[in-house]
Design a protein around this motif. Structure first.
Motif, PDB file in Angstrom:
ATOM      1  N   ALA A  38       0.737  -1.076   0.018  1.00 29.99           N
ATOM      2  CA  ALA A  38       0.124  -0.019  -0.038  1.00 29.99           C
ATOM      3  C   ALA A  38       0.991   1.377   0.036  1.00 29.99           C
ATOM      4  O   ALA A  38       0.420   2.123  -0.596  1.00 29.99           O
ATOM      5  N   LYS A 120     -11.977   1.520   3.173  1.00 29.03           N
ATOM      6  CA  LYS A 120     -13.260   1.177   2.076  1.00 29.03           C
ATOM      7  C   LYS A 120     -12.700  -0.048   1.431  1.00 29.03           C
ATOM      8  O   LYS A 120     -11.819  -0.322   1.123  1.00 29.03           O
ATOM      9  N   LEU A 121     -13.715  -0.775   1.215  1.00 23.44           N
ATOM     10  CA  LEU A 121     -13.846  -2.104   0.730  1.00 23.44           C
ATOM     11  C   LEU A 121     -13.554  -1.837  -0.798  1.00 23.44           C
ATOM     12  O   LEU A 121     -14.037  -1.200  -1.463  1.00 23.44           O
ATOM     13  N   ARG A 122     -12.680  -2.800  -1.337  1.00 28.59           N
ATOM     14  CA  ARG A 122     -12.301  -2.643  -2.788  1.00 28.59           C
ATOM     15  C   ARG A 122     -13.697  -2.944  -3.793  1.00 28.59           C
ATOM     16  O   ARG A 122     -14.210  -3.874  -3.451  1.00 28.59           O
ATOM     17  N   GLY A 123     -13.847  -2.068  -4.565  1.00 27.53           N
ATOM     18  CA  GLY A 123     -14.862  -2.075  -5.451  1.00 27.53           C
ATOM     19  C   GLY A 123     -16.339  -1.690  -4.774  1.00 27.53           C
ATOM     20  O   GLY A 123     -17.468  -1.887  -5.566  1.00 27.53           O
ATOM     21  N   ARG A 124     -16.135  -1.250  -3.790  1.00 25.85           N
ATOM     22  CA  ARG A 124     -17.570  -0.799  -3.249  1.00 25.85           C
ATOM     23  C   ARG A 124     -17.509   0.533  -2.350  1.00 25.85           C
ATOM     24  O   ARG A 124     -16.317   1.078  -1.855  1.00 25.85           O
ATOM     25  N   LYS A 127     -17.863   2.121   3.544  1.00 27.87           N
ATOM     26  CA  LYS A 127     -16.464   1.739   4.517  1.00 27.87           C
ATOM     27  C   LYS A 127     -17.006   0.909   5.718  1.00 27.87           C
ATOM     28  O   LYS A 127     -18.118   0.838   6.229  1.00 27.87           O
TER      29      LYS A 127
END
Length: 208
Positions: A38, A120-124, A127
């Protein structure tokens, strides 16, 4: 050596994660890898991998500048990596506990929180917020083996709660039964009415 062969030569550097950082958990090691990725530029993220607790950065010789930049970031981050907060899935693997146990012990204070993190969830769009844990506290819990003690305490507490619930239910039934008995007694003639009947019988001279 032909130029295209020179371009295929990889630049490689490795780092061994200390036990104080991984706490003996492959899940924790993977979490450290994701944390380090990251911090790298998008183009360099997948150049960093891990196997058996050893980080490896590998790039083609043509990416010398990017390689050195990424290596510098990783080296700097690893200086304090043992203090990286432990996230839920990591502590469950380190202590070999279930999600329900983590929630229960966090709620009753046996498992102290070191704060929360929101991601934050990936693709969503939404949070999620979750508790994180101090790695040194987790290490202490692991060394002392308190999980087995906590489980024994939970079994004892469950048995006590069931005993109290059974006693309460029995007491409730007894009170209801006593209430019904009182109502039945109230419907019987009282002693005074019975005595008046005897007085009338006496006036008629039948008792003389």
């Amino acid at each position: 050596m032909p130029k295209h062969e020179m371009n295929d030569i990889e630049l490689v550097r490795t780092w061994v994660l200390p036990p104080s950082a991984t706490l003996g958990s492959s899940v924790r090691a993977k979490g450290i890898l994701l944390e380090l990725r990251a911090r790298l530029p998008i183009a360099s993220k997948k150049s960093l991998g891990i196997e058996k607790g050893e980080l490896t950065l590998a790039m083609p010789a043509s990416a010398k500048a990017e390689f050195h930049a990424a290596a510098s970031v990783i080296t700097s981050a690893l200086k304090d990596i043992q203090n990286l907060p432990v996230i839920p899935r990591e502590i469950q693997d380190i202590l070999s506990i279930k999600t329900s146990e983590r929630h229960r012990w966090l709620k009753d204070g046996r498992l102290p929180s070191a704060g929360t993190r929101t991601v934050k969830l990936r693709g969503r769009a939404r949070k999620i917020t979750f508790h994180v844990f101090d790695p040194r506290v987790v290490e202490d819990l692991l060394d002392r083996g308190v999980v087995d003690e906590w489980r024994e305490e939970d079994v004892a507490a469950t048995a006590e709660n069931r005993r109290r619930a059974a006693y309460k239910a029995k007491l409730t039934r007894s009170l209801k039964k006593a209430g019904k008995s009182s109502k039945t007694i109230e419907r019987h003639p009282d002693d005074a009415a019975t005595l008046r009947g005897w007085e009338e019988f006496n006036i008629d001279g039948l008792l003389r």
